[in-house]
Design an enzyme around this catalytic site. Structure first.
Site, short mmCIF file in Angstrom:
data_model
loop_
_atom_site.label_atom_id
_atom_site.label_comp_id
_atom_site.label_asym_id
_atom_site.label_seq_id
_atom_site.Cartn_x
_atom_site.Cartn_y
_atom_site.Cartn_z
N GLU A 363 0.84 -1.22 0.00
CA GLU A 363 0.00 0.00 0.00
C GLU A 363 0.87 1.26 0.00
O GLU A 363 0.57 2.24 0.67
CB GLU A 363 -1.02 -0.05 1.15
CG GLU A 363 -1.94 -1.27 0.99
CD GLU A 363 -3.27 -1.18 1.68
OE1 GLU A 363 -3.73 -0.07 1.97
OE2 GLU A 363 -3.85 -2.25 1.90
C1 LIG Z 1 2.74 -9.71 0.60
C2 LIG Z 1 2.32 -8.67 -0.37
C3 LIG Z 1 0.97 -8.37 -0.53
C4 LIG Z 1 0.55 -7.41 -1.46
N1 LIG Z 1 -0.79 -7.20 -1.67
C5 LIG Z 1 -1.19 -6.43 -2.71
C6 LIG Z 1 -2.57 -6.34 -3.07
O1 LIG Z 1 -3.45 -6.93 -2.43
N2 LIG Z 1 -2.91 -5.58 -4.15
C7 LIG Z 1 -1.99 -4.91 -4.89
O2 LIG Z 1 -2.37 -4.25 -5.84
N3 LIG Z 1 -0.67 -4.96 -4.56
C8 LIG Z 1 -0.25 -5.73 -3.51
N4 LIG Z 1 1.08 -5.82 -3.19
C9 LIG Z 1 2.07 -5.11 -4.00
C10 LIG Z 1 2.73 -3.94 -3.29
O3 LIG Z 1 1.80 -2.91 -3.09
C11 LIG Z 1 3.96 -3.53 -4.09
O4 LIG Z 1 4.93 -4.55 -3.94
C12 LIG Z 1 4.54 -2.19 -3.66
O5 LIG Z 1 3.66 -1.14 -3.98
C13 LIG Z 1 5.90 -1.90 -4.26
O6 LIG Z 1 5.90 -2.10 -5.64
P1 LIG Z 1 7.06 -2.99 -6.31
O7 LIG Z 1 7.10 -4.29 -5.57
O8 LIG Z 1 6.82 -3.07 -7.77
O9 LIG Z 1 8.38 -2.24 -6.01
P2 LIG Z 1 9.06 -1.10 -6.93
O10 LIG Z 1 8.05 -0.09 -7.31
O11 LIG Z 1 9.81 -1.76 -8.01
O12 LIG Z 1 10.07 -0.43 -5.91
C14 LIG Z 1 11.36 -1.00 -5.62
C15 LIG Z 1 12.07 -0.04 -4.68
O13 LIG Z 1 12.25 1.22 -5.32
C16 LIG Z 1 11.69 2.26 -4.53
N5 LIG Z 1 11.13 3.30 -5.40
C17 LIG Z 1 10.31 3.14 -6.47
N6 LIG Z 1 10.01 4.33 -7.00
C18 LIG Z 1 10.65 5.28 -6.25
C19 LIG Z 1 10.73 6.70 -6.30
N7 LIG Z 1 10.07 7.42 -7.20
N8 LIG Z 1 11.49 7.33 -5.36
C20 LIG Z 1 12.15 6.62 -4.42
N9 LIG Z 1 12.11 5.26 -4.32
C21 LIG Z 1 11.37 4.60 -5.23
C22 LIG Z 1 10.60 1.58 -3.71
O14 LIG Z 1 10.27 2.32 -2.54
C23 LIG Z 1 11.27 0.25 -3.40
O15 LIG Z 1 12.15 0.40 -2.31
C24 LIG Z 1 1.52 -6.73 -2.23
C25 LIG Z 1 2.88 -7.00 -2.04
C26 LIG Z 1 3.28 -7.97 -1.16
C27 LIG Z 1 4.75 -8.27 -1.01
#
Ligand SMILES: Cc1cc2nc3c(=O)[nH]c(=O)nc-3n(C[C@H](O)[C@H](O)[C@H](O)COP(=O)(O)OP(=O)(O)OC[C@H]3O[C@@H](n4cnc5c(N)ncnc54)[C@H](O)[C@@H]3O)c2cc1C
Length: 380
Positions: A363
């Site tokens: 989230e």
């Molecule tokens: C157990 C679990 C349950 C989940 N449940 C749901 C769900 O029910 N529904 C749903 O839609 N999603 C769900 N998610 C997904 C979750 O919301 C995402 O994993 C999260 O938003 C991060 O996206 P990403 O994994 O693609 O990471 P990325 O966006 O690839 O980020 C990787 C890293 O880069 C950093 N980063 C990215 N952009 C920037 C920026 N502009 N400035 C600084 N730092 C940045 C991030 O903070 C992070 O540290 C779930 C994830 C998990 C692990």
């Protein structure tokens, strides 16, 4: 200023505490080990009204306020954060989203069953290439007149296999960028809707996380939430409230670990005295207590903002950022206070430490919360 909780709020907090102790605690270690979804416990939470806490009674909910909801989230999360994330997604993202933005027909058809706990829902925004950058939606919902054809993949979906109703965000008109995105209601079993394998996770292992695959899924137009192009705004509005629930989850994980560490420090002896008599341990407890109390104030303030019609984007983001850091710090120290016992499953704190980490990721990661907060403070 009034810090006093109402009798009703205190009663619901007590009910959640009792439920967590009697129904969630037994078996929580085993469910974590086996990655087992708490089916029976979810059914009972539905009966207690925990799955539609903020939904009005008219649509099968408990009609309570956000303050009551975050207190229930805290109590459940002290014991079982896998169970509490199910509560959080169903309440803050699915039921709240449908009640606030859904049509009367959608509320009658879906919300009543979701809020009463008869079925549970999932919120599907993240994709392999669209996590933090949620505008990069690759899932498409092509407009075919009276229906949409949905294609694409969603990642990491909580309640992925256990849900019956899925709120899916998809791109209809790429030229309009985020203004061309829609939110659609999909049902399990629609032709072309596949559920991918279960993710093997570090924490909240009792929750059910899957990818979802859509191959030419036909979705009637009456299943669109809001006007054409409202989907991205829907997701952002819904997540702003969701963050308050996750902040409460983080608070619960922290306070659960703190309570265990405090009790342990009063019985474990080293160098002829209980370890709480060593100032190094007592000071850890002082820091934990102070930080948890600060986090609790932030969580309650954000919930109060939502209940009172104030803007809660900033207070919710700050509460999540801070409470999730407190959850990490507190659980690490709770393991430390337990010494070797902290490293084994039966003392619960190692699980709480693993569960804490997710609150800094889903989230909106902590970095994304800082973007929300800095944008808000810099606009003045
Ligand atoms: C157990 C679990 C349950 C989940 N449940 C749901 C769900 O029910 N529904 C749903 O839609 N999603 C769900 N998610 C997904 C979750 O919301 C995402 O994993 C999260 O938003 C991060 O996206 P990403 O994994 O693609 O990471 P990325 O966006 O690839 O980020 C990787 C890293 O880069 C950093 N980063 C990215 N952009 C920037 C920026 N502009 N400035 C600084 N730092 C940045 C991030 O903070 C992070 O540290 C779930 C994830 C998990 C692990």
């Amino acid at each position: 200023m009034d810090f006093k909780l109402s009798e009703e709020q205190l009663l619901i907090k007590e009910a959640a505490r009792d439920f967590a102790k009697t129904e969630l605690l037994p078996g929580v270690i085993e469910r974590d080990e086996k990655q087992e979804f708490p089916t029976e416990q979810v059914k009972k939470m539905g009966e207690l009204g925990f799955l539609g806490m903020m939904t009005s009674a008219e649509y099968g909910g408990s009609g309570m306020d956000t303050v009551s909801y975050v207190m229930v989230m805290e109590e459940l999360s002290k014991v079982d954060a896998s169970a509490s994330v199910i509560v959080s997604v169903n309440n803050s993202l699915v039921c709240w989203g449908l009640e606030t933005y859904g049509t009367e027909e959608q509320k009658q058809k879906y919300l009543k069953r979701l809020a009463s706990g008869e079925i549970i829902g999932a919120f599907c925004l993240s994709e392999p290439e669209a996590g933090s950058d949620a505008t990069s939606q690759k899932t498409t919902a092509i407009d075919k007149g009276d229906h949409y054809i949905v294609n694409g993949t969603k990642n990491w979906i909580t309640n992925g296999n256990s849900a019956d109703v899925y709120l899916v965000i998809a791109q209809t008109d790429p030229e309009k960028k985020h203004k061309g995105i829609n939110a659609l209601i999909l049902e399990k079993g629609m032709p072309g809707f596949e559920i991918g394998p279960k993710e093997q996770k570090l924490g909240i292992r009792g929750s059910d996380t899957h990818s979802l695959i859509f191959n030419d899924v036909k979705v009637p137009k009456e299943n669109r939430i809001g006007e054409d192009g409202f989907g991205f705004k829907f997701a952002m509005k819904t997540l702003a409230g969701g963050r308050i629930g996750i902040a409460a989850q983080a608070l619960g994980i922290a306070s659960g670990a703190y309570e265990l560490a405090k009790e342990y420090s009063k019985v474990r002896k080293a160098f002829g005295t209980e370890i709480c008599n060593h100032q190094a341990i007592a000071f850890k407890l002082a820091d934990m207590h102070t930080q948890i109390e600060a986090a609790r104030h932030m969580v309650l303030k954000a919930a109060w903002d939502k209940d009172n019609g104030n803007d809660y984007d900033l207070s919710g983001a700050m509460a999540k950022l801070y409470a999730s850091q407190v959850a990490m710090d507190t659980t690490i120290e709770a393991v430390q206070i337990h010494g070797g016992n902290g490293y084994v499953k039966e003392y619960h704190v190692e699980r709480l430490m693993r569960d804490a980490k997710i609150t800094q990721i889903y989230e909106g990661t902590s970095e994304i919360q800082k973007i929300v907060i800095s944008r808000s403070v810099l606009k003045d």
